[in-house]
Design a protein around this motif. Structure first.
Motif, PDB file in Angstrom:
ATOM      1  N   ALA A  66       0.715  -1.236  -0.074  1.00 12.93           N
ATOM      2  CA  ALA A  66       0.070  -0.096   0.057  1.00 12.93           C
ATOM      3  C   ALA A  66       0.978   1.394  -0.003  1.00 12.93           C
ATOM      4  O   ALA A  66       0.540   1.987  -0.821  1.00 12.93           O
ATOM      5  CB  ALA A  66      -0.936   0.076   1.122  1.00 12.93           C
ATOM      6  N   ALA A  67       2.012   1.180   0.790  1.00 11.51           N
ATOM      7  CA  ALA A  67       2.833   2.426   0.880  1.00 11.51           C
ATOM      8  C   ALA A  67       3.521   2.806  -0.555  1.00 11.51           C
ATOM      9  O   ALA A  67       3.386   3.701  -0.842  1.00 11.51           O
ATOM     10  CB  ALA A  67       3.766   2.187   2.071  1.00 11.51           C
ATOM     11  N   VAL A  68       3.974   1.537  -1.189  1.00 12.70           N
ATOM     12  CA  VAL A  68       4.826   1.770  -2.320  1.00 12.70           C
ATOM     13  C   VAL A  68       3.788   2.339  -3.466  1.00 12.70           C
ATOM     14  O   VAL A  68       3.930   3.197  -4.238  1.00 12.70           O
ATOM     15  CB  VAL A  68       5.348   0.531  -2.895  1.00 12.70           C
ATOM     16  N   MET A  69       2.557   1.901  -3.429  1.00 12.95           N
ATOM     17  CA  MET A  69       1.562   2.079  -4.562  1.00 12.95           C
ATOM     18  C   MET A  69       0.880   3.612  -4.321  1.00 12.95           C
ATOM     19  O   MET A  69       0.639   4.141  -5.279  1.00 12.95           O
ATOM     20  CB  MET A  69       0.501   0.795  -4.670  1.00 12.95           C
ATOM     21  N   ALA A  70       0.674   3.807  -3.181  1.00 13.65           N
ATOM     22  CA  ALA A  70       0.346   5.272  -2.866  1.00 13.65           C
ATOM     23  C   ALA A  70       1.465   6.098  -3.394  1.00 13.65           C
ATOM     24  O   ALA A  70       1.101   7.327  -3.926  1.00 13.65           O
ATOM     25  CB  ALA A  70       0.310   5.217  -1.309  1.00 13.65           C
ATOM     26  N   GLY A  71       2.835   5.968  -3.133  1.00  9.86           N
ATOM     27  CA  GLY A  71       3.748   6.703  -3.578  1.00  9.86           C
ATOM     28  C   GLY A  71       3.758   6.791  -5.132  1.00  9.86           C
ATOM     29  O   GLY A  71       4.099   7.733  -5.953  1.00  9.86           O
ATOM     30  N   VAL A  72       3.267   5.589  -5.805  1.00 10.17           N
ATOM     31  CA  VAL A  72       3.598   5.684  -7.121  1.00 10.17           C
ATOM     32  C   VAL A  72       2.542   6.519  -7.782  1.00 10.17           C
ATOM     33  O   VAL A  72       2.392   7.299  -8.729  1.00 10.17           O
ATOM     34  CB  VAL A  72       3.196   4.125  -7.686  1.00 10.17           C
ATOM     35  N   LEU A  73       1.043   6.400  -7.070  1.00 12.76           N
ATOM     36  CA  LEU A  73       0.099   7.255  -7.518  1.00 12.76           C
ATOM     37  C   LEU A  73       0.324   8.921  -7.516  1.00 12.76           C
ATOM     38  O   LEU A  73      -0.141   9.906  -8.231  1.00 12.76           O
ATOM     39  CB  LEU A  73      -1.457   6.876  -6.914  1.00 12.76           C
ATOM     40  N   ALA A 222       8.760   6.991  -0.892  1.00 13.01           N
ATOM     41  CA  ALA A 222       9.806   7.582  -1.643  1.00 13.01           C
ATOM     42  C   ALA A 222      10.147   6.956  -2.975  1.00 13.01           C
ATOM     43  O   ALA A 222      10.133   7.581  -3.974  1.00 13.01           O
ATOM     44  CB  ALA A 222      11.002   8.309  -0.779  1.00 13.01           C
ATOM     45  N   SER A 223      10.480   5.662  -2.970  1.00 17.97           N
ATOM     46  CA  SER A 223      10.724   5.235  -4.018  1.00 17.97           C
ATOM     47  C   SER A 223       9.417   4.921  -4.908  1.00 17.97           C
ATOM     48  O   SER A 223       9.790   4.929  -6.360  1.00 17.97           O
ATOM     49  CB  SER A 223      11.354   3.647  -3.677  1.00 17.97           C
ATOM     50  N   GLY A 224       8.429   4.591  -4.298  1.00 20.48           N
ATOM     51  CA  GLY A 224       7.214   4.638  -5.217  1.00 20.48           C
ATOM     52  C   GLY A 224       6.772   6.063  -5.719  1.00 20.48           C
ATOM     53  O   GLY A 224       6.445   5.982  -6.971  1.00 20.48           O
ATOM     54  N   PHE A 225       7.099   6.954  -5.146  1.00 22.68           N
ATOM     55  CA  PHE A 225       6.898   8.360  -5.675  1.00 22.68           C
ATOM     56  C   PHE A 225       7.849   8.577  -6.875  1.00 22.68           C
ATOM     57  O   PHE A 225       7.393   9.008  -8.137  1.00 22.68           O
ATOM     58  CB  PHE A 225       7.077   9.334  -4.504  1.00 22.68           C
ATOM     59  N   ALA A 226       9.031   8.304  -6.670  1.00 24.51           N
ATOM     60  CA  ALA A 226       9.987   8.359  -7.740  1.00 24.51           C
ATOM     61  C   ALA A 226       9.768   7.621  -8.955  1.00 24.51           C
ATOM     62  O   ALA A 226       9.822   8.122 -10.130  1.00 24.51           O
ATOM     63  CB  ALA A 226      11.487   8.088  -7.244  1.00 24.51           C
TER      64      ALA A 226
END
Length: 271
Positions: A66-73, A222-226
């Motif tokens: 969930a944390a990574v996918m939230a960052g991606v979006l 942060a990794s998901g965001f990038a």
């Protein structure tokens, strides 16, 4: 573990690659559309693989899905918001389209037929508008490098730096050509082109490094965001631009080569 100075140096080197794309102005070399589209396709393949295997998967290993996918979006959405907030131009399907406050007149002016002085002024404006897009897109790439280094993933960070450096070369070419048409000296063209890559990438990489270093446990988001921002760049910019001159097959083949190449290199590094 690499310190902030090392992160700045490495991201700076990746940014300098933008200036390499400006070197053809010294000989006024003409790069064919096929080569240019294939270069964009190769960069797109490298960036997609880097986003998935260098950022998303490591992020999921360190945190929750969930944390990574939230960052991606959030990262992808932030890039799209930036597209509308910053005036610039995009090449899409044989035409230049205005974005983020750029006007239809800006797009029309890409093929000036007026006097030389007017043409030079138009070329300078075009270069600034294209540079706006390049600067906007270099920031999340620098962020990815800083985040990876701060999380101890030095092999991943170095791989990202190489990929981003390769992708910066065609970006630099797109910026330098209209700048050279203004009558500016070749050295200044190369210098300004290089700055368009170095400044945003260094600032963003330092920010990402310090942010993750201070806030433990932030790496998954942060990794998901990038990754989300980089994926948005690929599908919003690189792929449409690589399909604008009738060489979609060459661009697609290069995309596949880039994707496979990075996956193989990543597997070798991990082993």
């Amino acid at each position: 573990m690499t310190d902030l100075t090392g992160v700045v140096a490495i991201s700076g080197i990746a940014g300098v690659a933008t200036g390499i794309g400006a070197l053809p102005v010294f000989v006024r070399a003409r790069v064919t559309h096929r080569v240019y589209d294939a270069a964009l396709g190769l960069a797109a393949g490298l960036m997609v693989a880097a986003s998935v295997f260098g950022l998303i998967l490591p992020g999921m290993e360190e945190g929750t899905l969930a944390a990574v996918m939230a960052g991606v979006l959030v990262g992808g959405g932030g890039l799209l918001v930036g597209n509308y907030a910053i005036p610039h131009l995009h090449a899409q399907y044989r035409a230049w389209l205005p974005e983020g406050g750029a006007s239809a007149d800006d797009a029309e002016s890409l093929n000036p037929t007026s006097l030389v002085d007017s043409a030079r002024e138009t070329s300078f404006r075009k270069a600034l508008l294209i540079g706006g897009a390049i600067t906007l897109h270099n920031a999340p790439e620098g962020l990815a490098i800083g985040v990876a280094f701060a999380s101890g993933l030095e092999e991943v960070a170095l791989l990202l730096a190489v990929v981003i450096g390769l992708q910066n070369v065609p970006d630099g070419f797109a910026f330098a050509v209209p700048m050279a048409e203004t009558g500016m000296s070749n050295l200044r063209v190369v210098w300004y082109t290089m700055l368009s890559g170095v400044v945003p990438q260094v600032v963003a990489s330092a920010f990402g490094f310090l942010l993750v270093s201070v806030a433990t446990g932030l790496f998954p988001v942060a990794s998901g965001f990038a990754a989300g921002a980089m994926l948005a760049v690929v599908f919003r910019e690189l792929i449409p631009s690589s399909h604008g001159h009738g060489h979609a097959d060459a661009a697609t083949a290069a995309f596949l080569v880039g994707f496979v190449l990075l996956v193989v290199v990543d597997a070798v590094i991990v082993v």
